[in-house]
Write a protein that holds these residues in place. Structure first.
Motif: not given
Length: 111
Positions: A79-96
């Motif tokens: 898995e990614l380290n905890k700091e990198t995981q905390a920086a990711v927000n999966p709910l921010i979309g980018y597809l129109p």
């Protein structure tokens, strides 16, 4: 005239906490691999295909990098380290996707 406050149906009382729990778990699992929710959408769906075709080269490259990294981490059972995981927000979309869906439905209505 009643002074009672309207309450949602009983199923909503049950479904809201379950929906929040499910969303939290999905976000947690996606964050482990640095993915966004839009990364795991069905690429064969016409709306998703249209939305993907409208991405800038940079956005498409970032998406492909996230997917490759996630596959690599999964194969390594890591898995990614905890700091990198905390920086990711999966709910921010980018597809129109909404725009693609509206255009597809409009085309269907005007046939």
């Amino acid at each position: 005239r009643s002074s009672r406050i309207a309450t949602p149906p009983p199923m909503q009382w049950l479904m809201r906490p379950l929906a929040r729990w499910y969303q939290s778990n999905v976000c947690h699992e996606l964050s482990k691999y640095g993915l966004k929710l839009d990364d795991i959408r069905n690429e064969w769906h016409p709306d998703v295909q249209t939305a993907l075709s409208r991405l800038t080269p940079e956005e498409l490259s970032n998406r492909n990098k996230r997917l490759k990294r996630a596959m690599d981490l999964s194969l390594k059972h890591s898995e990614l380290n905890k700091e990198t995981q905390a920086a990711v927000n999966p709910l921010i979309g980018y597809l129109p996707i909404e725009r693609a869906r509206e255009e597809r439905l409009e085309r269907l209505l005007h046939k």
